[in-house]
Motif scaffolding. Structure first.
Motif, PDB file in Angstrom:
ATOM      1  N   ARG A   1       0.864  -1.176   0.000  1.00 54.74           N
ATOM      2  CA  ARG A   1       0.000   0.000   0.000  1.00 54.74           C
ATOM      3  C   ARG A   1       0.901   1.227   0.000  1.00 54.74           C
ATOM      4  O   ARG A   1       1.972   1.215   0.629  1.00 54.74           O
ATOM      5  CB  ARG A   1      -0.915  -0.008   1.227  1.00 54.74           C
TER       6      ARG A   1
ATOM      7  N   ALA B   1      -2.664   5.314  -8.809  1.00 49.48           N
ATOM      8  CA  ALA B   1      -4.097   5.042  -8.765  1.00 49.48           C
ATOM      9  C   ALA B   1      -4.588   4.456 -10.082  1.00 49.48           C
ATOM     10  O   ALA B   1      -5.406   3.534 -10.109  1.00 49.48           O
ATOM     11  CB  ALA B   1      -4.858   6.323  -8.427  1.00 49.48           C
TER      12      ALA B   1
ATOM     13  N   ASN C   1      -3.263   0.712  -4.236  1.00 49.78           N
ATOM     14  CA  ASN C   1      -3.936   1.302  -3.075  1.00 49.78           C
ATOM     15  C   ASN C   1      -3.094   2.468  -2.578  1.00 49.78           C
ATOM     16  O   ASN C   1      -1.985   2.273  -2.090  1.00 49.78           O
ATOM     17  CB  ASN C   1      -4.100   0.238  -1.986  1.00 49.78           C
TER      18      ASN C   1
ATOM     19  N   VAL D   1      -3.030   6.337  -0.440  1.00 46.68           N
ATOM     20  CA  VAL D   1      -3.691   7.307   0.436  1.00 46.68           C
ATOM     21  C   VAL D   1      -2.869   8.591   0.463  1.00 46.68           C
ATOM     22  O   VAL D   1      -1.653   8.583   0.219  1.00 46.68           O
ATOM     23  CB  VAL D   1      -3.868   6.764   1.869  1.00 46.68           C
TER      24      VAL D   1
ATOM     25  N   HIS E   1      -6.417   5.429   9.962  1.00 47.89           N
ATOM     26  CA  HIS E   1      -7.250   4.710   9.003  1.00 47.89           C
ATOM     27  C   HIS E   1      -8.305   5.602   8.359  1.00 47.89           C
ATOM     28  O   HIS E   1      -9.198   5.108   7.682  1.00 47.89           O
ATOM     29  CB  HIS E   1      -7.923   3.523   9.698  1.00 47.89           C
TER      30      HIS E   1
ATOM     31  N   ARG F   1      -7.472  10.104   3.316  1.00 46.97           N
ATOM     32  CA  ARG F   1      -8.232  10.149   2.072  1.00 46.97           C
ATOM     33  C   ARG F   1      -7.575   9.281   1.003  1.00 46.97           C
ATOM     34  O   ARG F   1      -6.406   9.478   0.656  1.00 46.97           O
ATOM     35  CB  ARG F   1      -8.324  11.584   1.580  1.00 46.97           C
ATOM     36  N   PRO F   2      -8.311   8.304   0.451  1.00 43.11           N
ATOM     37  CA  PRO F   2      -7.736   7.501  -0.642  1.00 43.11           C
ATOM     38  C   PRO F   2      -7.617   8.333  -1.913  1.00 43.11           C
ATOM     39  O   PRO F   2      -8.432   9.216  -2.172  1.00 43.11           O
ATOM     40  CB  PRO F   2      -8.741   6.361  -0.805  1.00 43.11           C
TER      41      PRO F   2
ATOM     42  N   GLU G   1      -8.058   8.723  -5.722  1.00 44.30           N
ATOM     43  CA  GLU G   1      -8.849   8.162  -6.809  1.00 44.30           C
ATOM     44  C   GLU G   1      -8.365   8.750  -8.141  1.00 44.30           C
ATOM     45  O   GLU G   1      -7.873   9.881  -8.185  1.00 44.30           O
ATOM     46  CB  GLU G   1     -10.330   8.495  -6.623  1.00 44.30           C
TER      47      GLU G   1
ATOM     48  N   ARG H   1     -17.004   9.692   0.644  1.00 44.66           N
ATOM     49  CA  ARG H   1     -15.933   9.683   1.629  1.00 44.66           C
ATOM     50  C   ARG H   1     -16.345  10.342   2.935  1.00 44.66           C
ATOM     51  O   ARG H   1     -15.626  10.245   3.931  1.00 44.66           O
ATOM     52  CB  ARG H   1     -14.675  10.351   1.066  1.00 44.66           C
TER      53      ARG H   1
END
Length: 344
Positions: free
Chosen positions: A51, A69, A74, A76, A113, A116-117, A119, A245
């Motif tokens: 990750r 991405a 994965n 963040v 955790h 923000r992922p 995208e 989100r």
């Protein structure tokens, strides 16, 4: 699962890999060029389960974050404020290196955790670019218009008319008959400023046309909300991105800065104004609130009800902004559900 933290810079990216216990298992520095992504992925092949955590994935790390991405990795986004706090806790001071920064980025992602992922860029990115361009054009137009108004003030008896536009300025300049060389210079400058003003007017219209097309592609219903036009709707979508989100409307209100901050202590329960959050979205909510207060409707009724309860106009407007934040969130969630249902 190996976590790879990356500290991006203009000329180099430093990557540090850590295991689930937080121990460093690898480190590498990559020069930024056309082959950076390829070399990074070759280096990461030793960890099939991985990750990525990138500091400033919306800034210097945007290109690399988007490449990862798009490749299905994965990823963040780690805000620089969090990595700075991790560095302070680890060293007790402000001593830093690129490798240490990358390590702290990875450590933040290991224990947080709620990051923000990242995208892949989509239609909302286009909307944000267009709204930022629109803001730049409007600011430049205002500057040129103010300068033209100041020049005409010295050329016309009584100054230029209020509500100055390109057509009004052109009509007023037809009556100018310079007497001195200085006035002739002012007239020439005014002509140049008028040409700049017409060009900016044309560019603003073209930008808004592109914005309408891009907004239509999202199939949003935000513009059904009174006071929320094309430009403001595009700004909301561009800054929010994926509304899923935000788990609740309260999280969304905190992001927009419309929710007051709890400042209670002991038996004293109080709240204070939130000056943080996304200020662009907060400005949008303010404009919508002002429009709804001006015009008759549910927004005005809510505002007057708060005034009757003893709130000041400022407090009542803030309460309306908080309510509007909920409405915007619900509309975006409903649009998302409808789009998912149509795609199924």
């Amino acid at each position: 699962m190996i976590l790879i933290g990356i500290d991006p810079h203009k000329s180099s990216h430093t990557a540090v890999a850590i295991d689930p216990a937080g121990h460093q298992t690898g480190q590498h520095r990559f020069a930024v060029n056309a082959g950076t992504f390829r070399r990074l992925m070759r280096w990461c092949e030793q960890w099939p389960e991985r990750r990525f955590a990138i500091e400033g994935a919306r800034g210097l790390g945007r290109t690399l974050a988007q490449q990862l991405a798009a490749a299905g990795e994965n990823v963040v986004d780690v805000p620089s404020t969090l990595s700075a706090r991790a560095r302070l806790l680890a060293t007790g001071g402000d001593r830093k290196t690129d490798a240490a920064d990358a390590l702290h980025v990875a450590q933040v992602a290991l224990f947080r955790h709620d990051l923000r992922p990242v995208e892949p860029e989509d239609q909302t990115t286009i909307l944000r670019l267009l709204t930022e361009r629109h803001d730049d054009l409007v600011h430049e137009r205002t500057r040129v218009l103010n300068r033209l108004h100041a020049i005409l003030r010295d050329l016309l008896p009584g100054g230029a008319p209020t509500g100055l536009s390109a057509d009004k300025a052109a009509a007023a300049m037809k009556t100018i008959r310079p007497v001195t060389a200085t006035d002739a210079c002012r007239r020439d400058i005014a002509r140049d400023l008028l040409a700049d003003l017409r060009r900016l007017d044309r560019q603003v219209k073209e930008n808004e046309a592109e914005m309408r097309d891009a907004l239509a592609a999202t199939r949003t219903t935000l513009t059904t909300l009174p006071g929320l036009g094309t430009v403001l709707a595009a700004k909301v979508l561009g800054h929010v991105g994926d509304v899923s989100r935000f788990p609740t409307e309260h999280h969304f209100a905190s992001y927009t800065g419309s929710a007051p901050l709890d400042a209670s202590s002991g038996n004293n329960v109080r709240h204070r104004l939130n000056t943080g959050g996304n200020r662009a979205l907060n400005s949008v909510l303010h404009i919508i609130a002002v429009c709804q207060i001006r015009d008759s409707g549910r927004g005005q009724e809510y505002y007057l009800r708060k005034i009757a309860e003893g709130k000041t106009p400022t407090e009542a407007r803030r309460a309306l902004k908080r309510r509007l934040s909920n409405v915007v969130y619900r509309i975006m969630k409903r649009d998302l559900r409808n789009q998912l249902a149509q795609a199924a």
